[in-house]
Design a protein around this motif. Structure first.
Motif, PDB file in Angstrom:
ATOM      1  N   SER A   1      -4.734  33.500  91.830  1.00  8.91           N
ATOM      2  CA  SER A   1      -4.227  34.647  92.586  1.00  8.91           C
ATOM      3  C   SER A   1      -4.568  35.941  91.874  1.00  8.91           C
ATOM      4  N   THR A   2      -5.013  36.909  92.644  1.00  6.97           N
ATOM      5  CA  THR A   2      -5.461  38.152  92.034  1.00  6.97           C
ATOM      6  C   THR A   2      -4.646  39.368  92.451  1.00  6.97           C
ATOM      7  N   LEU A   3      -3.669  39.182  93.336  1.00  6.14           N
ATOM      8  CA  LEU A   3      -2.882  40.322  93.796  1.00  6.14           C
ATOM      9  C   LEU A   3      -1.400  40.111  93.500  1.00  6.14           C
ATOM     10  N   ARG A   4      -0.767  41.153  92.979  1.00  4.78           N
ATOM     11  CA  ARG A   4       0.671  41.106  92.725  1.00  4.78           C
ATOM     12  C   ARG A   4       1.369  41.827  93.874  1.00  4.78           C
ATOM     13  N   HIS A   5       2.208  41.092  94.595  1.00  6.61           N
ATOM     14  CA  HIS A   5       2.956  41.620  95.739  1.00  6.61           C
ATOM     15  C   HIS A   5       4.388  41.884  95.295  1.00  6.61           C
ATOM     16  N   THR A   6       4.858  43.103  95.477  1.00  4.07           N
ATOM     17  CA  THR A   6       6.217  43.469  95.083  1.00  4.07           C
ATOM     18  C   THR A   6       7.047  43.724  96.335  1.00  4.07           C
ATOM     19  N   TYR A   7       8.159  42.999  96.434  1.00  2.00           N
ATOM     20  CA  TYR A   7       9.056  43.086  97.588  1.00  2.00           C
ATOM     21  C   TYR A   7      10.440  43.556  97.159  1.00  2.00           C
ATOM     22  N   ALA A   8      11.100  44.260  98.056  1.00  8.76           N
ATOM     23  CA  ALA A   8      12.523  44.542  97.902  1.00  8.76           C
ATOM     24  C   ALA A   8      13.266  43.333  98.453  1.00  8.76           C
ATOM     25  N   TYR A   9      14.466  43.081  97.918  1.00  7.11           N
ATOM     26  CA  TYR A   9      15.283  42.008  98.451  1.00  7.11           C
ATOM     27  C   TYR A   9      16.754  42.312  98.221  1.00  7.11           C
TER      28      TYR A   9
END
Length: 75
Positions: free
Chosen positions: A3-11
Protein backbone atom coordinates in the motif's frame (compact mmCIF):
# COMPACT_ATOMS: atom_id res chain seq x y z
CA UNK A 1 -0.08 -5.81 -0.71
CA UNK A 2 2.31 -2.87 -0.96
CA UNK A 3 0.00 0.00 0.00
CA UNK A 4 1.31 3.39 -0.96
CA UNK A 5 -1.37 5.79 0.27
CA UNK A 6 -2.17 6.80 3.83
CA UNK A 7 -5.89 7.57 4.26
CA UNK A 8 -6.84 9.64 7.31
CA UNK A 9 -10.45 9.54 8.52
CA UNK A 10 -12.36 11.25 11.28
CA UNK A 11 -14.38 8.95 13.51
CA UNK A 12 -16.59 8.97 16.59
CA UNK A 13 -17.05 6.38 19.32
CA UNK A 14 -20.85 6.38 19.60
CA UNK A 15 -21.05 5.14 23.20
CA UNK A 16 -18.72 7.83 24.57
CA UNK A 17 -19.20 10.64 22.05
CA UNK A 18 -15.42 10.94 21.70
CA UNK A 19 -14.11 11.98 18.27
CA UNK A 20 -10.66 11.48 16.82
CA UNK A 21 -8.73 10.70 13.63
CA UNK A 22 -7.04 7.53 12.42
CA UNK A 23 -4.94 6.67 9.39
CA UNK A 24 -4.57 3.43 7.49
CA UNK A 25 -2.45 2.37 4.55
CA UNK A 26 -4.35 1.21 1.46
CA UNK A 27 -4.14 1.45 -2.30
CA UNK A 28 -7.49 3.25 -2.59
CA UNK A 29 -10.31 4.74 -0.51
CA UNK A 30 -12.59 1.73 -0.96
CA UNK A 31 -9.98 -0.62 0.52
CA UNK A 32 -9.20 1.86 3.29
CA UNK A 33 -12.86 2.00 4.36
CA UNK A 34 -13.00 -1.80 4.57
CA UNK A 35 -9.82 -2.04 6.64
CA UNK A 36 -10.16 0.89 9.01
CA UNK A 37 -13.24 0.00 11.11
CA UNK A 38 -11.76 -3.15 12.66
CA UNK A 39 -8.53 -1.28 13.43
CA UNK A 40 -10.32 1.64 15.09
CA UNK A 41 -12.55 -0.72 17.10
CA UNK A 42 -9.45 -2.58 18.31
CA UNK A 43 -7.73 0.68 19.21
CA UNK A 44 -10.78 1.94 21.12
CA UNK A 45 -11.51 -1.45 22.79
CA UNK A 46 -15.05 -1.54 21.44
CA UNK A 47 -17.17 -3.17 18.74
CA UNK A 48 -17.20 -2.04 15.12
CA UNK A 49 -20.89 -1.15 15.51
CA UNK A 50 -19.85 1.43 18.15
CA UNK A 51 -17.73 3.35 15.61
CA UNK A 52 -19.16 6.00 13.29
CA UNK A 53 -16.68 6.53 10.47
CA UNK A 54 -16.60 10.16 9.44
CA UNK A 55 -15.15 12.13 6.58
CA UNK A 56 -12.03 11.19 4.67
CA UNK A 57 -9.75 14.01 5.83
CA UNK A 58 -6.70 13.42 3.66
CA UNK A 59 -4.82 11.06 1.43
CA UNK A 60 -1.04 11.19 1.63
CA UNK A 61 1.43 9.69 -0.79
CA UNK A 62 4.64 8.14 0.52
CA UNK A 63 7.83 9.84 -0.62
CA UNK A 64 10.87 8.19 0.91
CA UNK A 65 10.35 8.10 4.68
CA UNK A 66 7.86 10.98 4.60
CA UNK A 67 4.31 11.54 3.40
CA UNK A 68 2.99 14.45 1.38
CA UNK A 69 -0.62 15.46 0.88
CA UNK A 70 -1.96 14.26 -2.44
CA UNK A 71 -3.82 17.22 -3.95
CA UNK A 72 -7.03 15.96 -5.49
CA UNK A 73 -6.63 12.46 -3.96
CA UNK A 74 -9.31 12.94 -1.31
CA UNK A 75 -12.91 13.00 -2.43
Amino acid sequence: MNSTLRHTYAYEVISTGESSEFSIMADNSEDAEKLILPRIADLEFTEESDIRLGKLLSVSKKVGDNYVACEGCAS
